[in-house]
Structure formats: C-alpha cells, structure tokens
Write a protein that holds these residues in place. Structure first.
Motif, PDB file in Angstrom:
ATOM      1  N   SER A  19      11.301  10.325 -10.899  1.00 36.36           N
ATOM      2  CA  SER A  19      11.212  11.280  -9.793  1.00 36.36           C
ATOM      3  C   SER A  19      10.858  12.670 -10.289  1.00 36.36           C
ATOM      4  O   SER A  19      11.135  13.033 -11.428  1.00 36.36           O
ATOM      5  CB  SER A  19      12.545  11.334  -9.043  1.00 36.36           C
ATOM      6  OG  SER A  19      12.816  10.092  -8.450  1.00 36.36           O
ATOM      7  N   THR A  20      10.255  13.439  -9.394  1.00 39.01           N
ATOM      8  CA  THR A  20       9.895  14.810  -9.717  1.00 39.01           C
ATOM      9  C   THR A  20      11.156  15.663  -9.842  1.00 39.01           C
ATOM     10  O   THR A  20      12.185  15.349  -9.255  1.00 39.01           O
ATOM     11  CB  THR A  20       8.981  15.395  -8.622  1.00 39.01           C
ATOM     12  OG1 THR A  20       9.617  15.238  -7.358  1.00 39.01           O
ATOM     13  CG2 THR A  20       7.640  14.691  -8.596  1.00 39.01           C
ATOM     14  N   PRO A  21      11.082  16.763 -10.598  1.00 42.24           N
ATOM     15  CA  PRO A  21      12.241  17.647 -10.743  1.00 42.24           C
ATOM     16  C   PRO A  21      12.649  18.273  -9.411  1.00 42.24           C
ATOM     17  O   PRO A  21      11.830  18.397  -8.499  1.00 42.24           O
ATOM     18  CB  PRO A  21      11.749  18.725 -11.706  1.00 42.24           C
ATOM     19  CG  PRO A  21      10.569  18.144 -12.392  1.00 42.24           C
ATOM     20  CD  PRO A  21       9.950  17.197 -11.407  1.00 42.24           C
ATOM     21  N   ILE A  32       3.610   8.669  -5.675  1.00 37.11           N
ATOM     22  CA  ILE A  32       2.991   7.539  -4.995  1.00 37.11           C
ATOM     23  C   ILE A  32       1.529   7.364  -5.385  1.00 37.11           C
ATOM     24  O   ILE A  32       0.899   6.384  -5.008  1.00 37.11           O
ATOM     25  CB  ILE A  32       3.118   7.675  -3.464  1.00 37.11           C
ATOM     26  CG1 ILE A  32       2.513   8.987  -2.985  1.00 37.11           C
ATOM     27  CG2 ILE A  32       4.563   7.559  -3.028  1.00 37.11           C
ATOM     28  CD1 ILE A  32       2.492   9.150  -1.474  1.00 37.11           C
ATOM     29  N   TYR A  33       1.007   8.305  -6.163  1.00 44.22           N
ATOM     30  CA  TYR A  33      -0.397   8.279  -6.537  1.00 44.22           C
ATOM     31  C   TYR A  33      -0.562   9.156  -7.768  1.00 44.22           C
ATOM     32  O   TYR A  33       0.135  10.148  -7.919  1.00 44.22           O
ATOM     33  CB  TYR A  33      -1.227   8.838  -5.371  1.00 44.22           C
ATOM     34  CG  TYR A  33      -2.708   8.881  -5.595  1.00 44.22           C
ATOM     35  CD1 TYR A  33      -3.477   7.724  -5.487  1.00 44.22           C
ATOM     36  CD2 TYR A  33      -3.355  10.077  -5.904  1.00 44.22           C
ATOM     37  CE1 TYR A  33      -4.845   7.768  -5.682  1.00 44.22           C
ATOM     38  CE2 TYR A  33      -4.723  10.118  -6.097  1.00 44.22           C
ATOM     39  CZ  TYR A  33      -5.464   8.954  -5.991  1.00 44.22           C
ATOM     40  OH  TYR A  33      -6.813   9.001  -6.189  1.00 44.22           O
ATOM     41  N   TRP A  74       1.161  16.763 -15.159  1.00 42.15           N
ATOM     42  CA  TRP A  74       1.883  15.949 -16.132  1.00 42.15           C
ATOM     43  C   TRP A  74       1.365  16.283 -17.534  1.00 42.15           C
ATOM     44  O   TRP A  74       0.162  16.212 -17.781  1.00 42.15           O
ATOM     45  CB  TRP A  74       1.628  14.480 -15.811  1.00 42.15           C
ATOM     46  CG  TRP A  74       2.415  13.495 -16.594  1.00 42.15           C
ATOM     47  CD1 TRP A  74       2.002  12.810 -17.699  1.00 42.15           C
ATOM     48  CD2 TRP A  74       3.738  13.046 -16.337  1.00 42.15           C
ATOM     49  NE1 TRP A  74       2.986  11.971 -18.142  1.00 42.15           N
ATOM     50  CE2 TRP A  74       4.070  12.096 -17.318  1.00 42.15           C
ATOM     51  CE3 TRP A  74       4.690  13.377 -15.367  1.00 42.15           C
ATOM     52  CZ2 TRP A  74       5.306  11.466 -17.357  1.00 42.15           C
ATOM     53  CZ3 TRP A  74       5.911  12.735 -15.408  1.00 42.15           C
ATOM     54  CH2 TRP A  74       6.222  11.790 -16.390  1.00 42.15           C
ATOM     55  N   LEU A  75       2.253  16.661 -18.454  1.00 46.60           N
ATOM     56  CA  LEU A  75       1.857  17.037 -19.820  1.00 46.60           C
ATOM     57  C   LEU A  75       2.722  16.326 -20.855  1.00 46.60           C
ATOM     58  O   LEU A  75       3.747  15.742 -20.524  1.00 46.60           O
ATOM     59  CB  LEU A  75       1.996  18.552 -20.016  1.00 46.60           C
ATOM     60  CG  LEU A  75       1.128  19.449 -19.146  1.00 46.60           C
ATOM     61  CD1 LEU A  75       1.469  20.909 -19.388  1.00 46.60           C
ATOM     62  CD2 LEU A  75      -0.344  19.183 -19.400  1.00 46.60           C
ATOM     63  N   TYR A 116       0.375  14.051 -10.372  1.00 46.01           N
ATOM     64  CA  TYR A 116       1.081  13.019  -9.625  1.00 46.01           C
ATOM     65  C   TYR A 116       1.362  13.530  -8.227  1.00 46.01           C
ATOM     66  O   TYR A 116       1.934  14.599  -8.056  1.00 46.01           O
ATOM     67  CB  TYR A 116       2.399  12.652 -10.315  1.00 46.01           C
ATOM     68  CG  TYR A 116       2.201  11.884 -11.597  1.00 46.01           C
ATOM     69  CD1 TYR A 116       1.986  10.518 -11.574  1.00 46.01           C
ATOM     70  CD2 TYR A 116       2.206  12.532 -12.824  1.00 46.01           C
ATOM     71  CE1 TYR A 116       1.792   9.802 -12.744  1.00 46.01           C
ATOM     72  CE2 TYR A 116       2.017  11.830 -14.005  1.00 46.01           C
ATOM     73  CZ  TYR A 116       1.810  10.466 -13.954  1.00 46.01           C
ATOM     74  OH  TYR A 116       1.610   9.768 -15.112  1.00 46.01           O
ATOM     75  N   SER A 117       0.952  12.759  -7.227  1.00 46.02           N
ATOM     76  CA  SER A 117       1.193  13.123  -5.838  1.00 46.02           C
ATOM     77  C   SER A 117       2.460  12.439  -5.348  1.00 46.02           C
ATOM     78  O   SER A 117       2.743  11.304  -5.712  1.00 46.02           O
ATOM     79  CB  SER A 117       0.033  12.663  -4.949  1.00 46.02           C
ATOM     80  OG  SER A 117      -1.152  13.295  -5.324  1.00 46.02           O
TER      81      SER A 117
END
Length: 126
Positions: A19-21, A32-33, A74-75, A116-117
């Motif tokens: 999950s995103t922060p 989701i993408y 994303w890195l 990332y979407s």
C-alpha cells in the motif's frame, strides 16, 4: 546525450507492491495500475529527458482517469531482463493538473521511472 532513442511506455503487472504511504492524506491503498516511460527499453533514473539546450525538461503526460486516482513515483528498484521490477519504495505522490472532461496533465516526469496509480481508500479495487 542521445540524439536518437526509442521511447516507449511500459504497463507493469503488479505483485507484492504494498500500500501507498499515509502521507498527505493520500495513502494506505494498494496500487491498481503501474506504468513507466522507457528509453531504449530501459526504465532508469540514470536517464534524464532534456530540451535542445541539454537542460532537464519534463515529458508532458496527458491521461484520462477518475478524479479519485493519483500516482506515486517508485524509486530504488532493480529491473530484471524480463521487465520485472525488484525492490524499491514509494518516493512521492505525483502532481496532476485537472484540465476538464476527466483529463489530467503532469509536467514533472523528467526521468523514466515507474508510477503506481491507485484510488485512495480503495483496498479491493484490483
């Protein structure tokens, strides 16, 4: 500096991304993408898109997406020969400008790295 190169967009399969922060009230949901720009088939922050003077210039990205979506850069990844990204982390949320009719524009992508979407708060949107 490359005078000519192959530019492409890669659509990634998502697996174990997490999950995103919970930063800026925009996190906590799985992506989701995923997509990235590629230079000569490579996605790498080692490349920088530049203008005619050799100064960094963002690729203007135009998308149609729901207003509830956003993207994160994303890195810290490595890319396998088959295109699979290994490791990495969410770096920061991307900035999108709404221009109407479901169209958003981004002026910040100066390096070919993944985005990332996701839909905030949507944990079952896969």
């Amino acid at each position: 500096m490359l005078d000519t190169y192959q530019f492409s967009i890669i659509d990634y399969m998502l697996e174990n991304v997490g999950s995103t922060p919970m930063e800026m009230g925009m996190g906590g949901s799985p992506p989701i993408y995923a997509f990235a720009y590629a230079v000569n088939g490579q996605v790498s922050p080692g490349y920088t898109f530049v203008n005619q003077e050799g100064k960094p210039q963002a690729i203007i990205t135009v998308v149609r997406m729901p207003s509830t979506w956003t993207t994160w850069t994303w890195l810290g990844f490595t890319e396998e020969p088959n295109g699979t990204l290994i490791g990495g982390h969410y770096a920061f949320p991307d900035n999108w400008v709404y221009v109407g009719s479901g169209i958003f524009v981004n002026y910040q992508f100066v390096k070919p790295v993944p985005g990332y979407s996701y839909t905030p708060g949507c944990r079952q949107c896969r």
